[in-house]
Each structure stands twice: as structure tokens, then as C-alpha cells.
Design an enzyme around this catalytic site. Structure first.
Site, PDB file in Angstrom:
ATOM      1  CG  ASN A 109      -1.701   1.224   1.432  1.00 41.86           C
ATOM      2  OD1 ASN A 109      -1.762   2.066   0.533  1.00 41.86           O
ATOM      3  ND2 ASN A 109      -2.327   1.363   2.591  1.00 41.86           N
ATOM      4  CD1 TRP A 110       3.198   1.128  -3.169  1.00 39.67           C
ATOM      5  CD2 TRP A 110       3.054   2.449  -4.975  1.00 39.67           C
ATOM      6  NE1 TRP A 110       3.749   0.451  -4.216  1.00 39.67           N
ATOM      7  CE2 TRP A 110       3.671   1.241  -5.346  1.00 39.67           C
ATOM      8  CE3 TRP A 110       2.853   3.426  -5.962  1.00 39.67           C
ATOM      9  CZ2 TRP A 110       4.097   0.995  -6.655  1.00 39.67           C
ATOM     10  CZ3 TRP A 110       3.272   3.179  -7.261  1.00 39.67           C
ATOM     11  CH2 TRP A 110       3.896   1.977  -7.601  1.00 39.67           C
ATOM     12  CE  LYS A 111      -0.003   3.161   4.902  1.00 38.78           C
ATOM     13  NZ  LYS A 111       0.103   3.238   6.357  1.00 38.78           N
TER      14      LYS A 111
ATOM     15  CG  HIS B 104      -5.553   1.918   5.567  1.00 36.79           C
ATOM     16  ND1 HIS B 104      -5.068   2.840   6.454  1.00 36.79           N
ATOM     17  CD2 HIS B 104      -4.564   1.023   5.349  1.00 36.79           C
ATOM     18  CE1 HIS B 104      -3.815   2.512   6.767  1.00 36.79           C
ATOM     19  NE2 HIS B 104      -3.488   1.411   6.111  1.00 36.79           N
TER      20      HIS B 104
ATOM     21  CD  GLU C 123      -2.687   5.438   6.996  1.00 38.18           C
ATOM     22  OE1 GLU C 123      -2.691   5.455   5.752  1.00 38.18           O
ATOM     23  OE2 GLU C 123      -1.768   4.896   7.664  1.00 38.18           O
TER      24      GLU C 123
ATOM     25  CD  GLU D  36      -2.946  -2.376   7.553  1.00 39.26           C
ATOM     26  OE1 GLU D  36      -1.873  -2.580   6.976  1.00 39.26           O
ATOM     27  OE2 GLU D  36      -3.608  -1.334   7.397  1.00 39.26           O
TER      28      GLU D  36
ATOM     29  N   GLY E 242       3.301   2.294  10.725  1.00 39.32           N
ATOM     30  CA  GLY E 242       4.235   3.395  10.506  1.00 39.32           C
ATOM     31  C   GLY E 242       5.034   3.771  11.745  1.00 39.32           C
TER      32      GLY E 242
ATOM     33  CB  SER F 149       6.136  -1.903  11.609  1.00 36.14           C
ATOM     34  OG  SER F 149       5.716  -0.600  11.962  1.00 36.14           O
TER      35      SER F 149
ATOM     36  N   GLY G 194       3.174  -1.043   4.185  1.00 35.22           N
ATOM     37  CA  GLY G 194       3.191   0.373   3.849  1.00 35.22           C
ATOM     38  C   GLY G 194       4.587   0.806   3.443  1.00 35.22           C
ATOM     39  N   GLY G 195       5.281   1.452   4.370  1.00 39.94           N
ATOM     40  CA  GLY G 195       6.597   2.061   4.101  1.00 39.94           C
ATOM     41  C   GLY G 195       7.571   1.175   3.336  1.00 39.94           C
TER      42      GLY G 195
HETATM   43  P1  13P Z   1       3.553   0.383   7.536  1.00 45.85           P
HETATM   44  O1  13P Z   1       4.017  -0.901   6.904  1.00 45.85           O
HETATM   45  O2  13P Z   1       4.247   1.599   7.015  1.00 45.85           O
HETATM   46  O3  13P Z   1       3.536   0.280   9.035  1.00 45.85           O
HETATM   47  O4  13P Z   1       2.014   0.575   7.096  1.00 45.85           O
HETATM   48  C1  13P Z   1       1.113  -0.461   7.266  1.00 45.85           C
HETATM   49  C2  13P Z   1      -0.142  -0.106   6.562  1.00 45.85           C
HETATM   50  O5  13P Z   1      -0.904   0.727   7.004  1.00 45.85           O
HETATM   51  C3  13P Z   1      -0.425  -0.787   5.277  1.00 45.85           C
HETATM   52  O6  13P Z   1      -1.733  -0.546   4.867  1.00 45.85           O
END
Ligand code: 13P
Length: 258
Positions: free
Chosen positions: A10-12, A102, A104, A174, A180, A220, A241-242
């Protein structure tokens, strides 16, 4: 029952369409060099809407063994919904997956479990696969009520879906405190909740559905911790994510099995 692991990035809100093209090229070379076998794990990228056409072209042009999807979708088909994107638009772009609910989106856009369920149904009706997110905040984890909290989310999110639809879906656990933050849940923490989700799906629907639904862990995830997480019996993949923004790192995550 064999569930193919699903490793999704997920590149956000990161990478413009030119950067997206570079990432796909690098990821593609890295996977090819490393001898990636798509039968061992399914690899998916989830870019921002503005990158999807570019990602589609890059993947199709070189038959890259990656699937792609979107980070959100509207519950409406079309019309006066400024800024929204429909399932039909995503289908036209060849999307296979759509992330719904998600944390967010829940936090910054007020998405409720009911809305998430409605979006998941819309995605399934359009022939794509929803990645339905759930997970508790730190205060709930500290209280020790995280399993009940997540199962409550699951009951409401899955309410509009048939057993057959749930069987085709993906659920991503999650924990918000692990997103993050660099603070990864232990493999046992991930298994506790993913196992409880699968048992809950069996209660709400039936064992066949519970055996088929894929459950991911997210929060993470890195190349250094993915193996221990994936070794858990009820963890069928990772929502990353990251680390998915770094092609070499993400390639290692995709190839956790190697
Ligand atoms: P991180 O891997 O950056 O913690 O993000 C997880 C996430 O929210 C994937 O949707």
C-alpha cells in the site's frame, strides 16, 4: 486447504506517476533476478489513483508478474460525487484489488464499519477483491479488549456479504499502534487476532468460508520480520506500507518463502 499468500504494498499518498513507473521497473528486475515464483506468493501493488494507468501500462508491457489495485472506492456508481472514483472506473483500469476501510480512511474520512461493508460489496459485485481492514488502537490493546473489538468490526463489515463473497475476500488485520511506528506486533500477537478472525468467520458463515478467506497482517512489516509473521498458521499475507516503497526491500518481502 491451500491459501496462496498475498503480499500487497500500500503506497498510501506517495510516488507520482513517473516515480511509480520507476518503482515497477525496479521491482520487476529485482523479482526476475531473484527467481520469483508467483505460485508461492501473489504480489500486488496499491498505488494512488493518479498512478494506476501508468502502473497498468508498465505491468502489461512487460508481462510483469504483479497485480495492482486501488486504495479506496466510492459506494456510488456515478453522478454528482466530486472527487470520488467508482468501481467501474477501476475495473476499466484492470484493477484486481481494492483496499477498503484502512484505519487512515476511518480516522481522516469518518469511514464506519457499515460503509466499509458497503464498499466491499460494491467491489465484489464489480468482480474485484476487497482487502477489508480492521484493527485496534493502542488504548484498546492496553485494555486487553482488542480481540473482541476486532471481531465486532468483522461482524459489521461482513454483514452485507454472502459466504461465497467472503470466501473470495481478503481481511487485513492492522493494529493501528503498529502502523508506521516501527513497532511490529509479535508473530504471536498477529496469530492471536488472525486466528480469532478465522474462527469468527466460521461462526458467522461456515468452516469452508473460514478456510478460504485470506487474512493478512499489516503494521511495520519488513524483510527482517516477514518470515516469522508468515510462519503463523492463520496469517496468509502482509499489507505493507513504508517498506513497499523500496523495491529491493519489497521484493524480499514478496519472496519471504525463498
Ligand atoms: P507500515 O508498513 O508503514 O507500518 O504501514 C502499514 C499499513 O498501514 C499498510 O496498509
Amino acid at each position: 486447504m491451500a491459501r496462496t499468500p498475498l503480499m500487497a504494498g500500500n503506497w498510501k499518498m506517495n510516488l507520482d506517476h513517473l516515480e511509480a513507473n520507476q518503482l515497477i521497473q525496479k521491482l520487476s528486475f529485482t523479482l526476475a533476478d531473484a527467481g520469483y515464483d508467483p505460485s508461492q506468493s501473489e504480489a500486488v501493488v496499491i498505488p494512488p489513483f493518479t498512478d494506476i494507468r501508468t502502473v497498468q501500462t508498465a505491468i502489461d508491457a512487460d508481462s510483469v508478474p504483479l497485480k495492482y489495485g486501488a486504495q479506496n472506492v466510492s459506494t456510488h456508481d456515478n453522478g454528482a460525487f466530486t472527487g470520488d472514483i467508482s468501481t467501474a472506473m477501476l475495473v476499466k483500469l484492470g484493477c484486481s484489488y481494492v483496499v477498503v476501510g484502512h484505519s487512515e480512511r476511518r480516522e481522516y474520512h469518518g469511514e464506519t464499519n457499515e460503509i466499509v461493508g458497503e464498499k466491499a460489496k460494491k467491489v465484489l459485485d464489480a468482480g474485484m477483491v476487497p482487502i477489508m481492514c480492521c484493527g485496534e488502537a493502542l488504548d484498546i490493546r492496553k485494555e486487553g479488549t482488542h480481540v473482541d473489538f476486532v471481531l465486532g468490526q468483522i461482524s459489521q463489515m461482513l454483514a452485507p456479504l454472502s459466504a461465497q463473497q467472503v470466501a473470495q475476500s481478503v481481511i487485513a488485520y492492522e493494529p493501528i499502534w503498529a502502523i508506521g511506528t516501527g513497532e511490529v506486533a509479535t508473530p504471536a500477537d498477529a496469530q492471536e487476532v488472525c486466528g480469532a478472525i478465522r474462527r469468527h468467520v466460521a461462526e458467522l458463515f461456515d468452516q469452508t468460508t473460514a478456510d478460504a478467506v485470506r487474512i493478512q497482517y499489516g503494521g511495520s512489516v519488513k524483510a527482517s520480520n516477514v518470515r516469522d509473521i508468515m510462519a503463523q498458521p492463520d496469517v496468509d499475507g502482509a499489507l505493507v506500507g513504508g517498506a513497499s516503497l523500496k523495491p529491493e526491500e519489497f521484493a524480499k518481502i514478496i519472496m519471504f518463502y525463498a
